[in-house]
Design an enzyme around this catalytic site. Sequence first.
Site, PDB file in Angstrom:
ATOM      1  N   HIS A   7      -3.582  13.940   0.935  1.00 17.82           N
ATOM      2  CA  HIS A   7      -3.738  13.041   2.085  1.00 17.82           C
ATOM      3  C   HIS A   7      -2.520  13.131   2.998  1.00 17.82           C
ATOM      4  CE1 HIS A   7      -4.786   9.598   4.516  1.00 17.82           C
ATOM      5  NE2 HIS A   7      -3.667   8.979   4.176  1.00 17.82           N
ATOM      6  N   THR A  44      -9.186  -5.752   4.303  1.00 13.91           N
ATOM      7  CA  THR A  44      -9.022  -4.805   3.193  1.00 13.91           C
ATOM      8  C   THR A  44      -9.946  -5.282   2.082  1.00 13.91           C
ATOM      9  OG1 THR A  44      -6.686  -4.591   3.797  1.00 13.91           O
ATOM     10  CG2 THR A  44      -7.339  -3.720   1.654  1.00 13.91           C
ATOM     11  N   GLU A  52      -9.509  12.510   7.897  1.00 13.73           N
ATOM     12  CA  GLU A  52      -9.420  13.845   7.305  1.00 13.73           C
ATOM     13  C   GLU A  52     -10.762  14.559   7.296  1.00 13.73           C
ATOM     14  OE1 GLU A  52      -6.861  13.976   3.537  1.00 13.73           O
ATOM     15  OE2 GLU A  52      -7.183  11.839   3.895  1.00 13.73           O
ATOM     16  N   GLU A  88      -9.345   4.118  -1.957  1.00 11.53           N
ATOM     17  CA  GLU A  88      -8.127   3.844  -2.718  1.00 11.53           C
ATOM     18  C   GLU A  88      -8.459   3.115  -4.023  1.00 11.53           C
ATOM     19  OE1 GLU A  88      -4.771   2.297  -0.642  1.00 11.53           O
ATOM     20  OE2 GLU A  88      -5.448   2.992   1.331  1.00 11.53           O
ATOM     21  N   GLU A 135     -10.573   3.923   3.993  1.00 12.71           N
ATOM     22  CA  GLU A 135      -9.663   4.692   3.143  1.00 12.71           C
ATOM     23  C   GLU A 135     -10.036   4.442   1.696  1.00 12.71           C
ATOM     24  OE1 GLU A 135      -5.568   3.851   4.289  1.00 12.71           O
ATOM     25  OE2 GLU A 135      -5.667   5.449   5.781  1.00 12.71           O
ATOM     26  N   ASP A 154       0.847  -1.198   0.000  1.00 18.46           N
ATOM     27  CA  ASP A 154       0.000   0.000   0.000  1.00 18.46           C
ATOM     28  C   ASP A 154       0.884   1.249   0.000  1.00 18.46           C
ATOM     29  OD1 ASP A 154      -2.273   1.507  -0.022  1.00 18.46           O
ATOM     30  OD2 ASP A 154      -2.776   1.187   2.088  1.00 18.46           O
ATOM     31  N   LYS A 199      -4.089  -2.141  10.232  1.00 12.03           N
ATOM     32  CA  LYS A 199      -4.400  -2.209   8.803  1.00 12.03           C
ATOM     33  C   LYS A 199      -4.561  -3.627   8.291  1.00 12.03           C
ATOM     34  CE  LYS A 199      -3.385   2.236   7.655  1.00 12.03           C
ATOM     35  NZ  LYS A 199      -4.228   3.097   6.836  1.00 12.03           N
ATOM     36  N   GLN A 204      -3.530   2.333  15.320  1.00 10.15           N
ATOM     37  CA  GLN A 204      -2.446   2.855  14.484  1.00 10.15           C
ATOM     38  C   GLN A 204      -1.593   3.883  15.237  1.00 10.15           C
ATOM     39  OE1 GLN A 204      -3.938   4.650  10.877  1.00 10.15           O
ATOM     40  NE2 GLN A 204      -1.918   4.872   9.951  1.00 10.15           N
ATOM     41  N   ARG A 255      -7.744   3.716  13.671  1.00  9.63           N
ATOM     42  CA  ARG A 255      -6.841   4.855  13.923  1.00  9.63           C
ATOM     43  C   ARG A 255      -6.243   4.850  15.320  1.00  9.63           C
ATOM     44  NH1 ARG A 255      -5.693   5.884   8.863  1.00  9.63           N
ATOM     45  NH2 ARG A 255      -7.464   6.621   7.645  1.00  9.63           N
ATOM     46  N   ASP A 302      -9.258   0.385   2.349  1.00  7.87           N
ATOM     47  CA  ASP A 302      -8.267  -0.071   3.324  1.00  7.87           C
ATOM     48  C   ASP A 302      -8.777   0.314   4.722  1.00  7.87           C
ATOM     49  OD1 ASP A 302      -5.976  -0.824   4.660  1.00  7.87           O
ATOM     50  OD2 ASP A 302      -4.883   1.013   4.155  1.00  7.87           O
TER      51      ASP A 302
HETATM   52 CA    CA Z   1      -4.053   2.822   3.028  1.00  8.05          CA
END
Ligand code: CA
Length: 419
Positions: free
Chosen positions: A138, A262, A369, A206, A204, A131, A258, A245, A242, A238
């Site tokens: 971002h 996915t 975000e 993607e 996420e 990834d 993560k 993380q 948080r 994904d």
């Molecule tokens: Ca990602």
Amino acid sequence: MPTPLRSFIEVAPDSHFPLENLPFGVFRPNDAPARVGVAIGDLVLDLAVLEEGGHFRGGELGDPAVFGHDSLNAFLALGRPAWQQTRQILQHLLAADTATLRDDDALRKRAFHRQSEVTLQLPARIGDYTDFYSSYNHAFNVGTMFRGPENAIMPNWRWLPIAYHGRASSIVLSGTDVRRPQGQTKSPDAATPSFGPSRALDFELETAFLIGPPNELGEPVPIERATEHIFGLVLMNDWSARDIQTWEYQPLGPFLAKNFCTSISPWVVTLDALEPFRRPLPAQDPEPLPYLRAPNDFVLDIRLEAQLQTAAMHAPQTITRSNCRNLYWSIAQQLAHHTAGGCNLQPGDLLASGTISGPEDGARGCLLELTWRGANPLQLPGGETRKWLEEGDRLTISGWGEGDGCRVGFGEVTGRVVA
Ligand code: CA
């Protein structure tokens, strides 16, 4: 763009799967074994049936035996000339004025299935998954949250496409529920960490591309040849925890935050189908090192949307609109960099873009975000708010290239959060 192609199969004008697209996937019809198909309108065309009938013989394809498999891997390994020949044969067989399939009722009955009546599977056996972190906006937004705007972009970011090696075994097909992970977290005011369900589950937005022919260990792929190894793209979510993380990521990067799930979309849209949506890669500052420079490098003009529907909502709400053009590093640069040290890529490997955010507030590709780390919760119809995803929430990403009179689309990748 030329006039839309015409097929004898009826395709709605807003369908993601016109004759210009023909994305590849793997499906199971009723109780029969899995095989490779392409989507056209609401139907799936069974390529194993056409292969048995000898429709793909000759040229680059020889006498292929690649479509009666439960993955695209054998087809991926054949390379672009064979992919292009297959595409030409299919566009011919499906054209309005070709009688071969159109007028053969018995063959039509065996070769076409309604998409709603088949079971889709992961399109490839994904051996390795990487990834990237290739959207400037971002990286800037997340960097600003954690380090302030002056230090948001790390010095290496503008010189190389940053990435981490992800986990292939937990990649699932669109439609699979995502379980809220448990993990170790530590709030800033706590003396010690605790273990329990993540309270900051995020998505996420993607895209990701599937690798075709391999490169040998120790033999980097020069950037001019990168696209020879790229079959096509899928949409990807994904899912990210948080809070896990934040506590685990230093100094080696994402791990359990993560690797719990996915999701990818079932249909792989080929680079050939995306040709009309190529745009020149914007100038990069600083100019990349020579191994990351190619004269015709490109980004793809693919519109991307994420929709959220909570258990209480009657209809999904679009929460972000972005575009693949928002990527700073191109897919060719990603691939060239990935192999620069000699790393060997295999057919079916998946290389993802990273969250694709644009410069506008409404183009942010994750809740981190969109809510600015929970400070500005999303306001939803019915008075609900969301800092992070809750049980019962469904997150759906869709994407398409807007052609003149047709859409070359990816369909969607969707998933619902469960406890
Ligand atoms: Ca990602």
